[in-house]
Design a protein around this motif. Structure first.
Motif, short mmCIF file in Angstrom:
data_model
loop_
_atom_site.label_atom_id
_atom_site.label_comp_id
_atom_site.label_asym_id
_atom_site.label_seq_id
_atom_site.Cartn_x
_atom_site.Cartn_y
_atom_site.Cartn_z
N ASP A 51 40.16 -16.97 -22.09
CA ASP A 51 40.11 -15.56 -22.50
C ASP A 51 40.65 -15.40 -23.91
N ALA A 52 41.66 -16.18 -24.27
CA ALA A 52 42.21 -16.11 -25.63
C ALA A 52 41.16 -16.56 -26.65
N PRO A 56 38.67 -12.79 -30.02
CA PRO A 56 38.11 -12.38 -31.33
C PRO A 56 36.59 -12.27 -31.29
N TRP A 57 35.95 -13.09 -30.48
CA TRP A 57 34.49 -13.06 -30.32
C TRP A 57 34.07 -11.72 -29.71
N LEU A 58 34.74 -11.31 -28.64
CA LEU A 58 34.41 -10.04 -28.01
C LEU A 58 34.69 -8.86 -28.95
N ALA A 59 35.77 -8.94 -29.70
CA ALA A 59 36.10 -7.87 -30.66
C ALA A 59 35.00 -7.74 -31.71
N LYS A 83 32.81 -11.42 -17.35
CA LYS A 83 33.88 -10.77 -16.57
C LYS A 83 33.87 -9.26 -16.78
N GLU A 84 34.35 -8.57 -15.77
CA GLU A 84 34.45 -7.11 -15.85
C GLU A 84 35.32 -6.70 -17.03
N LEU A 130 29.27 -19.84 -13.84
CA LEU A 130 29.00 -19.25 -12.52
C LEU A 130 30.30 -18.92 -11.80
N ALA A 131 31.31 -19.76 -11.97
CA ALA A 131 32.61 -19.51 -11.33
C ALA A 131 33.29 -18.29 -11.96
N ALA A 132 33.12 -18.11 -13.26
CA ALA A 132 33.77 -16.99 -13.96
C ALA A 132 33.02 -15.67 -13.79
N LEU A 133 31.74 -15.74 -13.46
CA LEU A 133 30.91 -14.54 -13.39
C LEU A 133 31.42 -13.55 -12.34
#
Length: 162
Positions: A51-52, A56-59, A83-84, A130-133
């Motif tokens: 997630d870390a 920056p990618w999501l931002a 992820k939600e 798939l596990a993270a979805l």
């Protein structure tokens, strides 16, 4: 409006996104283009992002979405958005940002990824995706077993973009 096409690797986000924008005359952005080199190197080595790593990618993707909306431009963005919590960051206003979840049989996804030669995301990474979805509750869901043209037509009908 911004249509955010989400799904795991191999689901066809880029292919469908480009086809949809060609038909609509909208702009297209692929979230892969926003990854810093360290993320690409990590994924190329078969290591899942944390997630870390993604923050920056999501931002950067959110900034792109906000820019399109501020200019009152229609756009399609292809992004895994697994992820939600990621989608909560990306979709500030569900009236303006619409989710399309491309989903399908894991065997089809593996076959598609095995056929790729020009992408950093290989078949080994699919299991972690798939596990993270976390399947969204509020997305327009489309099965990827169809042709890209059929998927685009379904999205257009679903959002009244005829």
């Amino acid at each position: 409006m911004v249509i955010l096409i989400m799904g795991v690797a191999g689901s066809g986000k880029t292919t469908v996104g480009r086809a949809l924008t060609r038909e609509l005359g909208w702009s297209f952005r692929d979230a892969d283009d926003f990854h810093p080199p360290a993320n690409i190197a990590k994924m190329s080595a078969g290591q899942p992002l944390t997630d870390a790593d993604r923050a920056p990618w999501l931002a950067a993707i959110r900034m792109q979405i906000d820019e399109h909306l501020a200019r009152d431009e229609n756009a399609v963005i292809a992004c895994s958005a697994l992820k939600e919590s990621y989608r909560a960051l990306l979709v500030a206003d569900s009236a303006q940002v619409k989710l399309v979840h491309l989903t399908g049989d894991p065997a089809l996804l593996v076959a598609r990824l095995a056929g790729r030669t020009d992408h950093f995301m290989g078949p080994a990474m699919l299991a972690s995706q798939l596990a993270a979805l976390q399947s969204p509750r509020d997305a327009f869901v489309v099965d990827i077993a169809q042709t890209p043209a059929a998927i685009v037509a379904q999205i257009r009908r679903g959002f009244g973009l005829q």
